[in-house]
Write an enzyme that holds these catalytic residues in place. Structure first.
Site, PDB file in Angstrom:
ATOM      1  N   GLU A 119      35.002 108.710 117.012  1.00 19.94           N
ATOM      2  CA  GLU A 119      35.762 109.725 117.337  1.00 19.94           C
ATOM      3  C   GLU A 119      36.060 109.445 118.661  1.00 19.94           C
ATOM      4  O   GLU A 119      35.140 109.143 119.778  1.00 19.94           O
ATOM      5  CB  GLU A 119      35.141 110.764 117.123  1.00 19.94           C
ATOM      6  CG  GLU A 119      34.961 111.475 115.930  1.00 19.94           C
ATOM      7  CD  GLU A 119      34.330 112.816 115.819  1.00 19.94           C
ATOM      8  OE1 GLU A 119      34.414 113.792 116.796  1.00 19.94           O
ATOM      9  OE2 GLU A 119      33.449 113.198 114.735  1.00 19.94           O
ATOM     10  N   GLU A 162      26.944 113.382 115.297  1.00 19.69           N
ATOM     11  CA  GLU A 162      26.481 114.162 116.403  1.00 19.69           C
ATOM     12  C   GLU A 162      25.267 115.043 116.574  1.00 19.69           C
ATOM     13  O   GLU A 162      25.444 116.180 116.438  1.00 19.69           O
ATOM     14  CB  GLU A 162      27.871 114.839 116.825  1.00 19.69           C
ATOM     15  CG  GLU A 162      29.042 114.049 117.116  1.00 19.69           C
ATOM     16  CD  GLU A 162      30.192 115.047 117.838  1.00 19.69           C
ATOM     17  OE1 GLU A 162      30.915 114.240 118.213  1.00 19.69           O
ATOM     18  OE2 GLU A 162      30.355 116.219 117.634  1.00 19.69           O
TER      19      GLU A 162
END
Length: 442
Positions: A353, A169
């Site tokens: 995720e 991320e």
């Protein structure tokens, strides 16, 4: 409660797993790990709920075998974990902590012993404090040091992991942390943000180059995506959604896919970018073996001309929300899986995720969480639709295996399939764990 989706609805060899991150579960005070910028950020005024940190977390450092047993017994195929830079190299450079390397040796071996595939992430946010002191990701030298760390940890476990992601991320590492100030180092500085937005991708490129030189394959990066939609059809709100999409989603995807940054985002960031950044784009966009897609929610955007660039703000949407206040919008996952295919062609994709936070309470040794079972079902269905539309999705990892340290939200937000009592550290599988386990039965 059961799921109306099962393993047989997915291609042969499709992997189902659960994800964790080092600082969020391991217990950073154990095993000679060095200090991180999250340790100090958490002690600032109002930065983290109750000023909590990851010193003990879930004590996965000592309880990893129990946690891996839960994955195996649930019928999962893979475990996505991260390796802490500060655990392996306490100062970020130089001396190596052998106890840290030994821990990851044990973890990988224990994962394999249970028939699970280890999916490693090199960096999930715990920057060694010594590097933070020198500017962290706003300093180009951090990207160079990151490649050294990648080499050190891969030399120990890289022969046994199924895949390696460089960065988890990058939007959170750069924009959320250096412009919005919500994560460590907690800056609100567009110059630092612009440099971090570039240097985090440079670190990715340098690590891939280093690992390729070691003969490693199955290398990728994990990007987080959030669907940005206009709050109303008004042109100014459509423009706000577009610039949000460029900063949040397109900046990173277009850099790795095409070696460029989107023009609207670059217009605001270019004056603050490091000199010669263009020369790094070939390294950043070198070929990968797979892409990880993290997806949770959408945002409804409106123009905010009273604010500095990018002059946008999010407004509350009408859909049901998780404990984080995030709207539940499974179509967004389908959207970004299609976008990944359009950007990267036939490159394999993993949902690395996806999950929801809920205020889960253990009662009489059980945790009822029907909303999470429905959430997983809906997002697995979105994944299945993307596969039908021609996306080469190879696996789905739920976030997270365990309730854990949820960064600025401390121990308040619970994403896990496994409930953790943070006083006793007792693990209790939730109803969603059992439902997913049944769906995965062979």
């Amino acid at each position: 409660m059961t799921m109306d989706v099962s393993r047989k609805d997915f291609p042969e060899g499709f992997l189902f797993g659960a994800a964790t991150a080092a600082y969020q579960i391991e217990g950073h005070r154990f095993g000679g790990a060095g200090p991180t910028h999250w340790d100090s950020f958490s002690k600032g005024p109002g930065t983290v709920v109750r000023a909590e940190d990851g010193a003990t977390a879930c004590d996965h450092y000592h309880r990893y075998e129990q946690d891996l047993d839960l994955l195996r017994d649930g019928g999962f195929d893979a475990y996505r974990f991260s390796t802490s830079w500060a655990r392996v190299m306490p100062e970020g450079t130089g001396a190596v902590n052998e106890a840290g390397l030994d821990f990851y040796d044990r973890l990988v071996d224990a994962t394999l012993e249970r028939g699970l595939r280890p999916f490693q992430t090199l960096y999930h946010w715990e920057l060694p404090s010594a590097l933070a002191d020198r500017g962290g990701w706003a300093n180009r030298d951090t990207a160079l040091a990151f490649a050294d760390f990648a080499e050190v940890i891969s030399a120990r476990i890289g022969d046994r992991v199924a895949s390696t992601a460089t960065i988890n991320e990058p939007w959170c590492v750069a924009w959320l942390s250096h412009y919005l100030g919500h994560h460590a180092p907690g800056l609100r500085d567009i110059r630092a943000a612009a440099r971090a937005m570039h240097h985090i991708l440079l670190g990715h490129g340098l690590a891939v180059e280093r690992l390729r030189g070691m003969g490693r394959d199955e290398l990728g990066i994990v990007l987080n995506f959030e669907r940005a939609l206009p709050a109303t059809p008004a042109p100014e709100h459509a423009a706000a959604a577009d610039i949000q999409d460029q900063i949040y989603n397109r900046w990173f995807l277009e850099a790795i896919a095409h070696g460029r940054y989107p023009e609207g985002a670059l217009e605001g960031l270019a004056p603050h970018m490091p000199a010669g950044w263009q020369d790094d784009m070939a390294l950043i966009s070198q070929p990968l073996d797979w892409l990880g897609v993290n997806y949770y929610t959408r945002s409804m955007m409106r123009a905010a001309p009273e604010q500095p660039w990018p002059s946008v703000t999010a407004v509350e949407g009408p859909l049901p929300k998780t404990q984080m206040g995030w709207e539940i919008y499974p179509d967004g996952l389908h959207h970004f899986l299609i976008r990944a295919r359009d950007a990267l062609g036939a490159l394999p994709v993993y949902v690395t995720e996806n999950g929801m936070a809920r205020d889960d309470q253990a009662e009489a040794g059980a945790v009822a969480d029907p909303e999470r079972t429905n959430f997983i079902t809906a997002h697995l269905d979105a994944t299945r639709r993307a596969i039908a539309d021609g996306v080469d999705v190879r696996g789905f990892f739920y976030w997270s295996l365990l309730d854990n340290y949820e960064w600025a939200f401390g121990y308040e937000k619970r994403f896990g399939l496994i409930h953790v009592d943070f006083q006793t550290l007792e693990r209790t599988p939730k109803a969603s764990y059992h439902a997913l386990s049944s769906a995965l039965a062979r």
